[in-house]
Scaffold this active site. Structure first.
Site, PDB file in Angstrom:
ATOM      1  N   LYS A  27      -7.075  -2.386   4.908  1.00 51.93           N
ATOM      2  CA  LYS A  27      -7.892  -2.861   6.020  1.00 51.93           C
ATOM      3  C   LYS A  27      -7.399  -2.373   7.375  1.00 51.93           C
ATOM      4  CE  LYS A  27     -11.141  -5.254   7.945  1.00 51.93           C
ATOM      5  NZ  LYS A  27     -12.479  -4.702   7.852  1.00 51.93           N
ATOM      6  N   GLU A  83     -22.080   6.285  10.105  1.00 48.57           N
ATOM      7  CA  GLU A  83     -21.502   5.025   9.611  1.00 48.57           C
ATOM      8  C   GLU A  83     -22.042   4.683   8.221  1.00 48.57           C
ATOM      9  OE1 GLU A  83     -19.585   1.317   9.123  1.00 48.57           O
ATOM     10  OE2 GLU A  83     -19.094   3.248  10.022  1.00 48.57           O
ATOM     11  N   TRP A  97       0.905  -1.159   0.000  1.00 45.39           N
ATOM     12  CA  TRP A  97       0.000   0.000   0.000  1.00 45.39           C
ATOM     13  C   TRP A  97       0.938   1.201   0.000  1.00 45.39           C
ATOM     14  CZ3 TRP A  97      -1.201   4.489   2.601  1.00 45.39           C
ATOM     15  CH2 TRP A  97      -2.464   5.029   2.342  1.00 45.39           C
ATOM     16  N   LYS A 155     -19.718   4.042   4.889  1.00 45.98           N
ATOM     17  CA  LYS A 155     -19.766   2.808   4.096  1.00 45.98           C
ATOM     18  C   LYS A 155     -19.927   3.142   2.610  1.00 45.98           C
ATOM     19  CE  LYS A 155     -18.186   0.288   6.083  1.00 45.98           C
ATOM     20  NZ  LYS A 155     -17.917   0.823   7.343  1.00 45.98           N
TER      21      LYS A 155
HETATM   22  C1  AGP Z   1     -14.014   0.975   7.879  1.00 41.45           C
HETATM   23  O1  AGP Z   1     -14.793   0.333   6.962  1.00 41.45           O
HETATM   24  C2  AGP Z   1     -12.641   1.233   7.447  1.00 41.45           C
HETATM   25  N1  AGP Z   1     -11.989   0.087   7.025  1.00 41.45           N
HETATM   26  C3  AGP Z   1     -11.817   2.020   8.449  1.00 41.45           C
HETATM   27  O2  AGP Z   1     -12.469   3.233   8.687  1.00 41.45           O
HETATM   28  C4  AGP Z   1     -11.581   1.316   9.785  1.00 41.45           C
HETATM   29  O3  AGP Z   1     -12.751   1.278  10.528  1.00 41.45           O
HETATM   30  C5  AGP Z   1     -10.513   2.093  10.562  1.00 41.45           C
HETATM   31  O4  AGP Z   1      -9.330   2.081   9.804  1.00 41.45           O
HETATM   32  C6  AGP Z   1     -10.271   1.497  11.934  1.00 41.45           C
HETATM   33  O5  AGP Z   1      -9.774   0.208  11.809  1.00 41.45           O
HETATM   34  P1  AGP Z   1      -9.706  -0.725  13.107  1.00 41.45           P
HETATM   35  O6  AGP Z   1     -11.088  -0.942  13.597  1.00 41.45           O
HETATM   36  O7  AGP Z   1      -9.054  -1.974  12.606  1.00 41.45           O
HETATM   37  O8  AGP Z   1      -8.845  -0.009  14.110  1.00 41.45           O
END
Ligand code: AGP
Length: 654
Positions: free
Chosen positions: A649, A527, A120, A531
């Protein structure tokens, strides 16, 4: 937020194991990939721009991958077969390089060793040149890195002064050159590796192989995760267990400032600063590999949305006991007394976890009567504010590896305050650096867009609120009963999928969306907007319905639809008058309302009815509709739902 994988042993061919592992870690970064392996004295070094499949195709074309893997990746196409025939003729000459005496030894041991990386991009565009592994000019030291080396510019300038030539725009390329400079200084490789790592500043996890020692993998960690898989006569490394869980469930988690030297038979871990050997606990992973397969679903996101009922069920099972009107959170037993003295809670997190935290604020304040503040972890780390020793922090994270959230918890270390975690990934950093916590037990979440983890986090926050209320809240018993029945209502909500799909396809051409809600439905609206944004790339804004006339209403026109969360509750009428304000400006409105409440239908363009539940738990059902809506808009736009552009992720750098 890249993915690192490594293998050393005889059972697997390193190229195949590494490619398979990178596929499992692709949710961490998917803009370029590469690997380096040594077997029977032959070095294979390949990197490509784009997804791991591009790398795999190239390797399949030169016969480097097990045919079973070629088939499972669907790579045994005519193109690969054609390339295979063409390349076989010249593979051995071109691909096998640098035969050093120690590789003669490797020739006989048949040990296969290799490391790989899926990227990434942070420094340098996603190209083949900037893909990892990076190497020194003699191509004898190969390094992959997950994270950021903040002082790479100074190190690079010094190395260039010393005559080193750089070929990439990355921060990581300083590492192989730095190690080489210590090797040239007469250090053995492990000493050179440690000396180089000591000079690095930032947040990273590194792995390296050296052609002079082709049966050793070296790795080091400073805040980005590295897990070592323990096998019989073989060892594995990875950024997270999903890349090695098919081969072993016995793992060792590397801590910050630890380095490891790994051979097929031995794992040696020591601390970077004193070189003291660390006695490492071997942890047994408590989930199955198949939990991270697509099964019948076209995307992990849809699979994980459909896991909502099971997710609520596994978050309440063994904890919520309506029959004896009790709630039991084993993970908080060790701090039970301390918790009764707490008079202020700070919840900190990022992204979707932060919105779950906002719901936690409503739940804990209403049910347990303890004041709560929710702070974005990336802001909280750098804020200065007063704490009393009766303040506790709750850090929420699906991955347990989000750098900002980890930094926020570490900040509290200085103040000696109680640090609790709500984490999904077993054994992750956050689970290990907090004093106590509650696991979400949602199982591995693969899709970048978090869905079931949000549902698990909100369910756990509800349980924590009930736990902190010590049964004194008038909501205690009704909430226990309703939590127990919620999985069935979630199943009922999933049956709305065809209706949601149709709606999403009708609205997928829109360029802007507003999501509104009041009280518990306000964080849910936030939220819903996140999404849609993160997987459909449509501009979407979440806003408290009451806040609309203070600005956002100006955006509304016939091409700017609103999703109104209008479930039954004391504030429904207020939300419906906001809906009328939007309708008065010809704004299309999609409502999510409580089954049986026909009054809403008359006011809006489209309505999705979710089962009736307590106001405090409505977000857990309404969000399933919002997740499906975002999913089908993205599918209708033909986008890569599980790997949205520019995201990853778990965000392991600040
Ligand atoms: C949510 O869909 C995203 N992937 C992102 O906002 C995520 O919630 C955020 O990076 C926090 O990740 P974590 O819950 O693994 O700490």
């Amino acid at each position: 937020m890249c993915g690192i994988v490594g293998y050393i042993g005889k059972k697997h061919s390193a190229p195949s194991f590494v490619v398979n592992g990178l596929k499992a870690l692709e949710y961490r970064g998917y803009d370029s990939a590469g690997l380096v392996t040594v077997k029977d004295g032959r070095l294979l070094y390949q990197k490509n721009a784009g997804e791991v499949d591009n790398l795999a195709k190239e390797l399949a074309g030169s016969g480097e991958l097990d045919l079973s893997l070629v088939a499972s990746l669907g790579l045994n196409s005519k193109a690969v077969k054609g390339a295979l025939k063409k390349k076989l003729s010249r593979s051995s000459k071109e691909l096998s390089k640098i035969f050093s005496p120690s590789q003669e030894k490797n020739k006989s041991s048949h040990i296969s060793c290799g490391i790989g990386h899926t990227r990434w991009a942070t420094h340098g565009r996603p190209t083949r040149k900037n893909a990892h592994p990076h190497t020194d000019s003699e191509e004898k030291i190969f390094v992959v890195c997950n994270g950021i080396i903040e002082n790479y510019k100074e190190l690079k300038a010094k190395l260039i002064e010393d005559g080193y030539k750089f070929v990439s725009d990355t921060d990581t390329e300083v590492v192989p050159h730095l190690i080489d400079s210590y090797l040239k200084g007469g250090e053995d490789f492990f000493k050179a590796f440690k000396a180089a790592v000591k000079e690095l500043k930032g947040a990273y996890a590194i792995a390296a192989v050296y052609t002079g020692e082709p049966e050793v993998i070296y790795t080091a960690r400073l805040s980005s995760p590295i897990v070592i898989g323990v096998g019989k006569g073989e060892h594995f490394i990875a950024s997270d267990p999903s890349a090695l869980i098919n081969s072993t469930k016995k793992v060792v988690f590397l801590n910050d400032y630890e380095v490891a030297k790994i051979t097929a038979s031995k794992i040696h871990v020591e601390t970077l600063d004193g070189g003291k050997t660390s006695k490492k606990e071997v942890v047994e992973l408590d989930y199955e590999a198949e939990e991270s397969d697509l099964g019948i679903f076209p995307h992990f996101m849809l699979k994980e949305i459909h896991e909502a009922p099971a997710t609520i069920d596994s978050a309440v099972r063994g904890r919520v006991k309506p029959d004896i009107n009790t709630i039991k959170l084993g993970g908080l037993e060790s701090v039970k007394k301390k918790l009764t003295e707490i008079d202020r809670i700070i919840i900190t997190a990022c992204g979707t976890s932060y919105y779950a935290g906002l719901l936690g604020e409503y739940l804990i304040e209403e049910i347990a009567g303890i004041p709560v503040e929710v702070q974005l972890a990336s802001e909280f780390k750098y804020r200065s504010e007063p704490f009393s020793d009766k303040t506790a922090i709750i850090a929420i994270s699906q991955s347990g590896e989000t750098a900002d959230t980890i930094a926020a918890v570490k900040k509290m270390e200085e103040f000696g305050l109680l640090r609790l975690g709500i984490v999904n990934a077993t054994g992750s950093t956050l689970a290990r650096i907090t004093d106590a916590g509650v696991y979400c037990h949602a199982g591995p979440e693969q899709s970048v867009a978090s869905t079931k983890a949000f549902i698990a986090q909100v369910t756990v926050l509800t349980e924590i609120a009930l736990h902190l209320s010590q049964g004194k809240s008038k909501l205690f018993s009704p909430m226990l009963k309703e939590l127990w029945e919620l999985p069935d209502k979630a199943r009922e909500t999933l049956k709305l999928e065809p209706q949601v799909k149709k709606l999403a396809e009708r609205y997928s051409g829109m360029r802007d969306f507003l999501f509104i809600g009041r009280n518990y439905l306000y964080p849910c609206a936030l939220e819903g907007a996140l999404k849609l944004k993160e997987i459909s790339y449509i501009h979407a804004e979440g806003c408290s319905a009451g806040e609309m006339k203070h600005g956002p209403l100006a955006m509304i026109d016939k091409n700017f639809p609103t999703v109104a969360l209008a479930c039954d509750g004391p504030l429904l009428d207020k939300t419906l008058s906001n809906v009328e304000e939007i309708k008065a400006r010809k704004g299309p409105v999609i409502a999510i309302a409580t089954k049986g409440n026909d009054s809403v239908k008359k006011l809006v363009d489209d309505v999705i009815y979710v089962p009736k539940t307590l106001e405090q738990l409505q977000p857990l059902l309404a969000v399933i509709v919002l997740q499906m809506f975002a999913y089908y808009v993205a599918v209708d736009k033909g986008l890569n739902v599980d790997r949205p552009r520019n995201l990853a992720k778990s965000v392991t750098v600040e």
